[in-house]
Design an enzyme around this catalytic site. Structure first.
Site, mmCIF file in Angstrom:
data_model
loop_
_atom_site.group_PDB
_atom_site.id
_atom_site.type_symbol
_atom_site.label_atom_id
_atom_site.label_comp_id
_atom_site.label_asym_id
_atom_site.label_seq_id
_atom_site.Cartn_x
_atom_site.Cartn_y
_atom_site.Cartn_z
ATOM 1 N N GLU A 11 -19.067 36.457 23.061
ATOM 2 C CA GLU A 11 -19.087 35.985 21.645
ATOM 3 C C GLU A 11 -18.272 37.593 21.345
ATOM 4 O OE1 GLU A 11 -20.676 32.440 20.817
ATOM 5 O OE2 GLU A 11 -21.882 34.130 20.122
ATOM 6 N N HIS B 174 -26.886 34.007 19.337
ATOM 7 C CA HIS B 174 -25.688 33.834 18.257
ATOM 8 C C HIS B 174 -25.254 34.921 17.134
ATOM 9 C CE1 HIS B 174 -21.894 32.559 16.103
ATOM 10 N NE2 HIS B 174 -22.017 31.565 16.779
#
Ligand code: PGA
Length: 228
Positions: free
Chosen positions: A148, A99
């Protein structure tokens, strides 16, 4: 219709009592009977809540899979403060690795992320692997890649245009066996824009941070993903 994957990521938020009310409000707002069987909903919660959320969502019969937000790059042993893949097996089926917040705030290198993937695989955990662009290499064994774009994530983030996100994701997907790899988009997804994302051909689902913190919002997000 696609087999959508909808993931919520609570990040570093919520106590046990807050998650208790989230779960009951989510139950009251989601009509589970209307969900397609092939839809996968995953909730990534902090380590401290894994046990509670697992038990409570089972009692409430919620259609939730549970994920951890991190794991140790090592196996069991003298690694103070770390949670190994084997320890997570008891609670979670999924784990997020790579992430952008882990890369940025905790300096996680490609090498470390590779180690984490190795540990997750050894523990039989399914992985959602975050990448900020189409150039980042994804370690072998990953079955879900989350695109992302950093500028789209978190407070002040602006969602990428769904068509341009789809273009990037098409490039990423073309590098892997598309039957094995699902691609999801993360970054400022909300009930208003979700349908635009999931209707794109290379987008198989989404990862929502802020929109997962409120159970009514998250239930609405799931409902609206079905409108695409
Ligand atoms: P956000 O977070 O939905 O709050 O922008 C997205 C993410 O963590 O991928």
């Amino acid at each position: 219709m696609k087999n959508l994957l909808i993931a919520g990521n609570w990040k570093s938020n919520k106590t046990t009592s807050e998650s208790e009310s989230w779960l009951s409000d989510f139950k009251n707002n989601l009509n589970s009977d209307t969900l397609p069987i092939a839809m996968t909903i995953i909730l990534f919660v902090p380590f401290t809540l894994l046990d509670f959320v697992k038990k409570r969502s089972k009692e409430l019969n919620l259609p939730l899979n549970l994920g951890a937000q991190n794991l140790s790059p090592f196996s069991d042993g003298a690694y103070t403060g770390e949670i190994s893949g084997r320890m997570l097996q008891e609670f979670a089926d999924w784990v997020t690795i790579g992430h952008s917040e882990r890369r940025t705030h905790f300096g996680e290198s490609e090498e470390m992320l590779k180690q984490k993937v190795k540990q997750a695989k050894a523990a039989g955990l399914k992985i959602i692997y975050g990448v900020p662009d189409e150039k980042t290499v994804v370690p072998e064994g990953v079955t879900v890649i989350a695109y992302e774009p950093p500028a789209a994530i978190g407070v002040g983030g602006v969602a990428e245009d769904p068509i341009s996100a789809n273009r990037v994701m098409e490039v990423i997907k073309s590098q892997y066996s598309s039957s094995l790899v699902k691609m999801i988009y993360g970054g400022s997804v909300n009930p208003e824009n979700i349908a635009q994302f999931v209707k794109q051909p290379s987008i198989d689902g989404i990862l929502a941070g802020r929109a997962s913190l409120d159970p009514v919002f998250f239930a609405d997000l799931i409902k609206r993903s079905l409108i695409s």
